[in-house]
Write an enzyme that holds these catalytic residues in place. Structure first.
Site, PDB file in Angstrom:
ATOM      1  N   GLU A 273      -9.371 -15.989  -5.431  1.00  0.00           N
ATOM      2  CA  GLU A 273      -8.406 -14.873  -5.435  1.00  0.00           C
ATOM      3  C   GLU A 273      -9.094 -13.703  -4.754  1.00  0.00           C
ATOM      4  O   GLU A 273      -9.849 -12.958  -5.392  1.00  0.00           O
ATOM      5  CB  GLU A 273      -8.047 -14.489  -6.875  1.00  0.00           C
ATOM      6  CG  GLU A 273      -7.291 -15.546  -7.637  1.00  0.00           C
ATOM      7  CD  GLU A 273      -5.851 -15.653  -7.194  1.00  0.00           C
ATOM      8  OE1 GLU A 273      -5.421 -14.944  -6.279  1.00  0.00           O
ATOM      9  OE2 GLU A 273      -5.142 -16.490  -7.784  1.00  0.00           O
ATOM     10  N   CYS A 307      -5.840  -5.469  -5.686  1.00  0.00           N
ATOM     11  CA  CYS A 307      -5.792  -6.413  -4.582  1.00  0.00           C
ATOM     12  C   CYS A 307      -4.411  -6.390  -3.942  1.00  0.00           C
ATOM     13  O   CYS A 307      -4.250  -6.680  -2.759  1.00  0.00           O
ATOM     14  CB  CYS A 307      -6.125  -7.816  -5.074  1.00  0.00           C
ATOM     15  SG  CYS A 307      -5.167  -8.281  -6.508  1.00  0.00           S
TER      16      CYS A 307
HETATM   17  P1  NAD Z   1     -16.845  -8.132  -5.141  1.00  0.00           P
HETATM   18  O1  NAD Z   1     -16.520  -9.176  -4.151  1.00  0.00           O
HETATM   19  O2  NAD Z   1     -17.858  -7.123  -4.800  1.00  0.00           O
HETATM   20  O3  NAD Z   1     -17.353  -8.837  -6.509  1.00  0.00           O
HETATM   21  C1  NAD Z   1     -16.584  -9.808  -7.189  1.00  0.00           C
HETATM   22  C2  NAD Z   1     -17.475 -10.638  -8.107  1.00  0.00           C
HETATM   23  O4  NAD Z   1     -18.309 -11.476  -7.304  1.00  0.00           O
HETATM   24  C3  NAD Z   1     -18.432  -9.794  -8.962  1.00  0.00           C
HETATM   25  O5  NAD Z   1     -18.543 -10.361 -10.234  1.00  0.00           O
HETATM   26  C4  NAD Z   1     -19.747  -9.910  -8.204  1.00  0.00           C
HETATM   27  O6  NAD Z   1     -20.881  -9.702  -9.005  1.00  0.00           O
HETATM   28  C5  NAD Z   1     -19.673 -11.337  -7.726  1.00  0.00           C
HETATM   29  N1  NAD Z   1     -20.568 -11.654  -6.594  1.00  0.00           N
HETATM   30  C6  NAD Z   1     -21.093 -10.806  -5.683  1.00  0.00           C
HETATM   31  N2  NAD Z   1     -21.896 -11.489  -4.827  1.00  0.00           N
HETATM   32  C7  NAD Z   1     -21.864 -12.786  -5.199  1.00  0.00           C
HETATM   33  C8  NAD Z   1     -22.463 -13.980  -4.707  1.00  0.00           C
HETATM   34  N3  NAD Z   1     -23.279 -13.979  -3.648  1.00  0.00           N
HETATM   35  N4  NAD Z   1     -22.187 -15.139  -5.344  1.00  0.00           N
HETATM   36  C9  NAD Z   1     -21.360 -15.184  -6.392  1.00  0.00           C
HETATM   37  N5  NAD Z   1     -20.765 -14.074  -6.916  1.00  0.00           N
HETATM   38  C10 NAD Z   1     -21.017 -12.896  -6.328  1.00  0.00           C
HETATM   39  O7  NAD Z   1     -15.447  -7.459  -5.534  1.00  0.00           O
HETATM   40  P2  NAD Z   1     -15.147  -6.083  -6.288  1.00  0.00           P
HETATM   41  O8  NAD Z   1     -15.588  -4.936  -5.436  1.00  0.00           O
HETATM   42  O9  NAD Z   1     -15.620  -6.157  -7.697  1.00  0.00           O
HETATM   43  O10 NAD Z   1     -13.537  -6.135  -6.353  1.00  0.00           O
HETATM   44  C11 NAD Z   1     -12.711  -5.745  -5.302  1.00  0.00           C
HETATM   45  C12 NAD Z   1     -12.265  -6.915  -4.454  1.00  0.00           C
HETATM   46  O11 NAD Z   1     -11.668  -7.929  -5.268  1.00  0.00           O
HETATM   47  C13 NAD Z   1     -11.198  -6.528  -3.460  1.00  0.00           C
HETATM   48  O12 NAD Z   1     -11.450  -7.171  -2.245  1.00  0.00           O
HETATM   49  C14 NAD Z   1      -9.927  -7.037  -4.098  1.00  0.00           C
HETATM   50  O13 NAD Z   1      -8.867  -7.272  -3.184  1.00  0.00           O
HETATM   51  C15 NAD Z   1     -10.398  -8.286  -4.748  1.00  0.00           C
HETATM   52  N6  NAD Z   1      -9.509  -8.717  -5.827  1.00  0.00           N
HETATM   53  C16 NAD Z   1      -8.673  -9.772  -5.593  1.00  0.00           C
HETATM   54  C17 NAD Z   1      -7.773 -10.169  -6.571  1.00  0.00           C
HETATM   55  C18 NAD Z   1      -6.820 -11.305  -6.329  1.00  0.00           C
HETATM   56  O14 NAD Z   1      -6.253 -11.787  -7.294  1.00  0.00           O
HETATM   57  N7  NAD Z   1      -6.611 -11.742  -5.102  1.00  0.00           N
HETATM   58  C19 NAD Z   1      -7.757  -9.516  -7.807  1.00  0.00           C
HETATM   59  C20 NAD Z   1      -8.635  -8.455  -8.014  1.00  0.00           C
HETATM   60  C21 NAD Z   1      -9.509  -8.070  -7.010  1.00  0.00           C
END
Ligand code: NAD
Length: 524
Positions: A273, A307
């Site tokens: 997602e 998102c």
């Molecule tokens: P992010 O991508 O920075 O982090 C998301 C998660 O991934 C965190 O728990 C982070 O610690 C983890 N992560 C980071 N690096 C990783 C790696 N190398 N391996 C595994 N996990 C890792 O996102 P954010 O800034 O917390 O949230 C915002 C983003 O999330 C936006 O792009 C938004 O559109 C998206 N989002 C999407 C949805 C959806 O349903 N499509 C819902 C909510 C947020």
């Protein structure tokens, strides 16, 4: 709590955290055999609402993560064998516990993420709704039977649990996104290991404690486990972990791509997602009062950090001028303020880095030919002139943009909206689809024909397509997710539960003959 001047005294914060089971020096590893002193770094959680410290969380390292998976693996066979409707009854108790804790949890979400209280209450409500949905689902994990082409045979599909699954969540829905996954996965018979965003560990700890206690009371402690930790450490370990049958990851497209690569290399399953870049089309025959209200909530809600936030407003040329005026007037009225203040409509961004990214993004947009119509600056005082602390407040922005700008194809996670023009519906749909992401989309129109074209295979290419409502604020009953670089996953309602189970096709021969399918003869 002093909601009148929208500030929480330190002692009130401490009391709130204590009610939710969080100590000022808190372990970020929470499960049956929780580590009081996990091996990762401690970090201080700072509220974007006022820059104040909330608590210190000691994060988990790889070994803490391994312990959590071990705990989950140990309980899983018993959870798998617990009848699904009984699993549902346990999730029902979680819904009740969330109802009781709704206000405290909502305040914590507001303090930790900066989203306004009304939206935080909505987030907890969403968890309750998903839990209720999962309870019903626990009696409806239907398989199908098909007529067999062979006499005396029965052909059927049935669904079995996957095992232990991993759940990576983003900061902007620090609790609800986990519940979409966890409640549905749990009634399907799985255990869930959760790694939340580094920026929102406290909400995760509170939710884990609340739900974990209910599981433990029923003898199923360990079905949910939590390991707060860095994405590059715990997240990477989770993606590479062959013990996990599924990794459900919510976050940016960059992180999702990395997770997909690592999990794909071991031929594991992902449910992704990821980022959105959502457009709303406004046709000349739309109702402007309805459209402007919906556009405002879609773009400014959660300070543009959903998102599904509206990032592009596509205006039919004949009405573009008047809509620009309506929109600027509406944006001018947005009350930027402390997220606990009842009148605030737009709280802070998640942290100062997000404010910097917004400013850099706006600079790039200007360089590419975008023209700022309104907003974009940082805000030091609220709508009543009271000082805002912490440095995370911004004024939502509107830009005149054009399709040639690289920036309109990227997700900037801030309240910045591109206004673009089109001539006819075909051009609007082409613009809607001309980005790498495919999460949410909307059309405002009085024409059934335009609405139907937008929803047809020739229309929006997104996972969510709405008519006369905005792109955000989905109900939990439908499957949620998006196409293209949004990752293709579906969570929450509809038949998303199938992502958390393995399908087994079974054929039973109750005859004394052995006819082969396709009429093949293989006789001695
Ligand atoms: P992010 O991508 O920075 O982090 C998301 C998660 O991934 C965190 O728990 C982070 O610690 C983890 N992560 C980071 N690096 C990783 C790696 N190398 N391996 C595994 N996990 C890792 O996102 P954010 O800034 O917390 O949230 C915002 C983003 O999330 C936006 O792009 C938004 O559109 C998206 N989002 C999407 C949805 C959806 O349903 N499509 C819902 C909510 C947020």
């Amino acid at each position: 709590m002093n909601l009148l001047d929208a500030s929480l005294e330190r002692t009130e914060v401490r009391r709130l955290l204590a009610r939710l089971g969080i100590a000022e020096e808190q372990s970020g590893v929470v499960h049956e055999e929780w580590a009081e002193s996990p091996a990762g770094e401690p970090w201080t959680v700072v509220s974007p609402a006022d820059g104040g410290d909330l608590a210190t969380v000691r994060s988990g390292a790889e070994e803490d993560y391994d312990d959590a998976v071990y705990v989950a693996q140990r309980v899983w066979p018993r959870w798998r064998d617990c009848p699904a409707p009984r699993r549902g009854l346990i999730v029902r108790e979680m819904a009740e516990a969330l109802r009781m804790a709704q206000e405290d949890l909502a305040v914590l979400i507001t303090l930790e993420t900066g989203k306004i209280l009304a939206e935080s209450r909505g987030e907890v409500q969403e968890m309750i709704d998903v839990a209720d949905f999962a309870v019903g689902l626990s009696r409806q994990l239907y398989g199908r039977t098909m007529p067999s082409e062979r006499p005396g045979h029965r052909l059927m599909e049935q669904w079995h649990p996957l095992g232990v699954i991993g759940c990576l969540t983003a900061f902007n829905f620090p609790a609800a996104v986990w519940s979409w996954n966890a409640f549905v996965a749990a009634v399907c018979g799985n255990c869930v290991v959760w790694k939340p965003s580094e920026r929102t560990p406290l909400t995760a700890i509170a939710v884990q404690k609340l739900c974990g206690a209910i599981l433990a009371r029923h003898g199923y402690g360990g079905v949910f486990t939590l390991v707060c930790g860095a994405g590059g450490v715990v997240g990477e370990r989770m993606a590479a972990d062959r013990r996990l049958a599924l990794v459900a990851a919510t976050g940016s497209t960059g992180v999702g791509r990395r997770v997909a690569e690592v999990v794909g290399a071991r031929l594991g399953r992902t449910l992704l997602e990821l980022g959105g870049n959502n457009a709303a089309i406004v046709m000349a025959d739309a109702d402007p009062r309805l459209a402007v209200r919906a556009l405002l909530f879609g773009a400014v809600g959660t300070a543009g950090q959903r998102c599904t936030s509206i990032r592009r407003i596509l205006l039919q040329r004949s009405v573009a001028g008047e809509y620009r005026e309506y929109l600027v007037r509406a944006w001018e009225k947005v009350r930027v303020g402390h997220p606990l203040a009842a009148q605030s409509l737009c709280g802070p961004l998640i942290d100062r880095a997000a404010v910097r990214r917004m400013q850099e993004g706006l600079r790039a947009m200007r360089e590419q030919g975008g023209e700022v119509l309104y907003g974009g600056e940082t805000v030091e005082r609220d709508y009543e002139g009271k000082p805002l602390r912490g440095g995370c407040y911004v004024r939502p922005a509107l830009l005149n943009s054009h399709g040639g700008m690289a920036a309109v194809r990227e997700e900037l996670f801030a309240p910045v909206v591109h206004l673009m023009e089109f001539e006819d519906l075909d051009e609007a749909i082409a613009l809607n689809n001309a980005v790498p992401q495919g999460l949410a989309s909307a059309i405002f129109t009085g024409s059934v024909g335009a609405a139907e074209q937008f929803l047809s295979p020739r229309g929006s290419d997104c996972g969510i397509a709405n008519v006369n409502i905005g792109t955000s604020g989905a109900e939990i009953g439908g499957a949620f997710g998006g196409e293209k670089e949004t990752g293709g996953g579906r969570e929450s309602g509809g038949d998303s539960w199938k992502a958390y189970m393995r399908r087994q096709t079974a054929t039973i021969n109750s005859s004394r003959e052995l006819p082969l399918a396709q009429g093949i003869r293989f006789d001695l």
